[in-house]
Enzyme design. Structure first.
Site, mmCIF file in Angstrom:
data_model
loop_
_atom_site.group_PDB
_atom_site.id
_atom_site.type_symbol
_atom_site.label_atom_id
_atom_site.label_comp_id
_atom_site.label_asym_id
_atom_site.label_seq_id
_atom_site.Cartn_x
_atom_site.Cartn_y
_atom_site.Cartn_z
ATOM 1 N N ASP A 1 62.419 64.655 3.710
ATOM 2 C CA ASP A 1 61.152 63.958 3.947
ATOM 3 C C ASP A 1 60.482 63.595 2.620
ATOM 4 O O ASP A 1 60.634 64.316 1.627
ATOM 5 C CB ASP A 1 60.242 64.884 4.763
ATOM 6 C CG ASP A 1 59.155 64.117 5.497
ATOM 7 O OD1 ASP A 1 59.098 62.875 5.375
ATOM 8 O OD2 ASP A 1 58.353 64.770 6.189
ATOM 9 N N ARG B 1 56.488 58.369 0.333
ATOM 10 C CA ARG B 1 55.400 58.777 -0.578
ATOM 11 C C ARG B 1 55.871 58.800 -2.022
ATOM 12 O O ARG B 1 55.148 58.413 -2.930
ATOM 13 C CB ARG B 1 54.871 60.169 -0.165
ATOM 14 C CG ARG B 1 53.859 60.114 0.954
ATOM 15 C CD ARG B 1 53.672 61.463 1.590
ATOM 16 N NE ARG B 1 54.791 61.794 2.443
ATOM 17 C CZ ARG B 1 55.014 63.005 2.950
ATOM 18 N NH1 ARG B 1 54.201 63.992 2.658
ATOM 19 N NH2 ARG B 1 56.032 63.219 3.732
ATOM 20 N N TRP B 2 57.094 59.230 -2.228
ATOM 21 C CA TRP B 2 57.660 59.259 -3.597
ATOM 22 C C TRP B 2 57.591 57.856 -4.193
ATOM 23 O O TRP B 2 57.189 57.676 -5.350
ATOM 24 C CB TRP B 2 59.107 59.749 -3.522
ATOM 25 C CG TRP B 2 59.830 59.843 -4.826
ATOM 26 C CD1 TRP B 2 59.896 60.933 -5.642
ATOM 27 C CD2 TRP B 2 60.584 58.806 -5.476
ATOM 28 N NE1 TRP B 2 60.654 60.648 -6.756
ATOM 29 C CE2 TRP B 2 61.086 59.349 -6.676
ATOM 30 C CE3 TRP B 2 60.891 57.481 -5.163
ATOM 31 C CZ2 TRP B 2 61.875 58.609 -7.574
ATOM 32 C CZ3 TRP B 2 61.678 56.745 -6.039
ATOM 33 C CH2 TRP B 2 62.157 57.310 -7.223
ATOM 34 N N HIS C 1 63.980 55.319 -0.377
ATOM 35 C CA HIS C 1 65.164 55.697 0.403
ATOM 36 C C HIS C 1 66.416 55.640 -0.481
ATOM 37 O O HIS C 1 67.312 56.464 -0.347
ATOM 38 C CB HIS C 1 65.313 54.781 1.624
ATOM 39 C CG HIS C 1 64.193 54.938 2.619
ATOM 40 N ND1 HIS C 1 63.763 56.173 3.060
ATOM 41 C CD2 HIS C 1 63.398 54.023 3.259
ATOM 42 C CE1 HIS C 1 62.772 56.015 3.924
ATOM 43 N NE2 HIS C 1 62.526 54.721 4.055
ATOM 44 N N LEU D 1 83.630 71.526 2.463
ATOM 45 C CA LEU D 1 82.278 71.425 3.025
ATOM 46 C C LEU D 1 82.319 70.513 4.242
ATOM 47 O O LEU D 1 82.989 69.476 4.229
ATOM 48 C CB LEU D 1 81.319 70.810 1.984
ATOM 49 C CG LEU D 1 79.875 70.587 2.456
ATOM 50 C CD1 LEU D 1 79.128 71.925 2.567
ATOM 51 C CD2 LEU D 1 79.106 69.667 1.497
ATOM 52 N N ARG E 1 62.740 71.804 4.640
ATOM 53 C CA ARG E 1 62.045 70.518 4.798
ATOM 54 C C ARG E 1 61.270 70.234 3.531
ATOM 55 O O ARG E 1 60.520 71.092 3.037
ATOM 56 C CB ARG E 1 61.100 70.525 5.998
ATOM 57 C CG ARG E 1 60.446 69.147 6.196
ATOM 58 C CD ARG E 1 59.711 69.003 7.499
ATOM 59 N NE ARG E 1 59.307 67.619 7.696
ATOM 60 C CZ ARG E 1 59.188 67.021 8.862
ATOM 61 N NH1 ARG E 1 59.426 67.683 9.972
ATOM 62 N NH2 ARG E 1 58.801 65.758 8.943
HETATM 63 C C1 FPP Z 1 61.831 60.528 5.296
HETATM 64 O O1 FPP Z 1 61.033 59.911 4.339
HETATM 65 C C2 FPP Z 1 63.174 60.062 5.206
HETATM 66 C C3 FPP Z 1 63.813 59.335 6.171
HETATM 67 C C4 FPP Z 1 63.182 58.919 7.420
HETATM 68 C C5 FPP Z 1 65.161 58.896 6.016
HETATM 69 C C6 FPP Z 1 66.055 59.692 5.124
HETATM 70 C C7 FPP Z 1 67.013 58.730 4.576
HETATM 71 C C8 FPP Z 1 67.619 58.794 3.390
HETATM 72 C C9 FPP Z 1 67.495 59.934 2.479
HETATM 73 C C10 FPP Z 1 68.435 57.667 2.893
HETATM 74 C C11 FPP Z 1 69.402 57.072 3.868
HETATM 75 C C12 FPP Z 1 70.402 58.049 4.337
HETATM 76 C C13 FPP Z 1 71.728 57.879 4.301
HETATM 77 C C14 FPP Z 1 72.629 58.939 4.812
HETATM 78 C C15 FPP Z 1 72.355 56.693 3.740
HETATM 79 P P1 FPP Z 1 59.817 59.087 4.865
HETATM 80 O O2 FPP Z 1 60.194 57.656 4.839
HETATM 81 O O3 FPP Z 1 59.356 59.580 6.181
HETATM 82 O O4 FPP Z 1 58.766 59.414 3.759
HETATM 83 P P2 FPP Z 1 57.199 59.520 3.916
HETATM 84 O O5 FPP Z 1 56.938 60.629 4.907
HETATM 85 O O6 FPP Z 1 56.749 59.868 2.556
HETATM 86 O O7 FPP Z 1 56.722 58.187 4.394
#
Ligand code: FPP
Length: 248
Positions: free
Chosen positions: A20, A24-25, A37, A131, A181
């Site tokens: 998660d 925000r990052w 992402h 793994l 998380r």
């Molecule tokens: C949460 O951050 C993250 C996600 C909903 C997606 C996770 C996806 C990746 C790490 C990249 C794609 C994955 C693969 C396997 C190619 P958020 O967008 O909810 O962040 P926020 O809460 O700060 O808005």
């Protein structure tokens, strides 16, 4: 059930990560959420590389929940493109490092071609025994439990282990030992609710793109310091067991 069924007992840890904080990052750096992402994918690479060295046998990553379809179309499509890219670009290194990839969740709602790409990546990595990397895409733990219950209804009497196999789509998948998380949120958000019944939980303020090998190590140190009783007592707290009376 999915391909790559394994009935080998798994002795190494199973860790689940709710990745998660990508958005925000990126926003804090005045970048687009997509950039967040992308940086999240780099974090996945680091953690997959570190995982076997830190005692993990199975790593389940939450990449896209069934509720994430509610996000703006452009973001959903960017995430799907990233997944497509990851599957195509990563297979070689996964094979080289003995990583077996499986993708859990629904496949019927994914954009054209992705289900096939998943199938190809799973087949190519099926021999990996260092793994087991599971990526959850269009995944909902409640749906997984509901679908298992529907199958179980026609199967008649079922042991807990057999029901577990229906939920996870794997024979003998180890229960989750630790759920991590990132980003300071403290929720499970429909992630492996059945498999995590006795999981330890670790929450960190770090945003997912900042998550590194050291952060995994820190989570595991905290995990190893916990007392896991699985509903029982520590041996020193147990009363001596009464011997059954001998008949004359
Ligand atoms: C949460 O951050 C993250 C996600 C909903 C997606 C996770 C996806 C990746 C790490 C990249 C794609 C994955 C693969 C396997 C190619 P958020 O967008 O909810 O962040 P926020 O809460 O700060 O808005």
């Amino acid at each position: 059930m999915q391909s790559g069924l394994s009935s080998k007992p798994q002795t190494k840890l199973h860790v689940g990560i709710i990745m998660d904080g990508n958005g925000r990052w990126a926003t804090r750096r005045r970048m687009s959420r997509l950039r967040g992402h992308e940086a999240g994918v780099e974090a996945i690479r680091r953690v997959v590389e570190a995982a076997p060295k830190q005692g993990l046998g199975t790593l389940t990553l939450y990449a896209f929940s069934s509720d994430n379809w509610r996000r703006p179309k452009a973001e959903v499509s960017a995430l799907m493109s990233l997944l497509r890219f990851y599957l195509a670009s990563e297979v070689e290194s996964l094979v080289r490092n003995g990583v077996r990839l499986t993708v859990i969740g629904r496949r019927d709602r994914l954009p054209a071609g992705i289900a096939d790409a998943i199938g190809r990546a799973e087949a190519a990595t099926a021999g990996g025994d260092v793994l087991h990397l599971r990526i959850a895409v269009d995944y909902s733990a409640r749906d997984a439990i509901l679908n298992a219950a529907l199958k179980a209804a026609s199967a008649g009497q079922l042991t807990r282990e057999a029901f577990s196999d229906l939920v996870t789509g794997e024979a003998g998948l180890r229960d989750v030992d630790l759920v991590i998380r990132t980003s300071g949120e403290k929720r499970l958000s429909d992630f492996m609710l059945w498999e995590s019944a006795y999981a330890e939980l670790h929450f960190t303020e770090k945003m997912w793109p900042d998550f590194r090998e050291d952060d995994l190590a820190e989570a595991l140190i905290s995990f190893h310091g916990r007392e896991r009783r699985f509903g029982g007592l520590q041996p020193e707290a147990m009363e001596p067991r009464e011997e059954p009376a001998l008949s004359a």
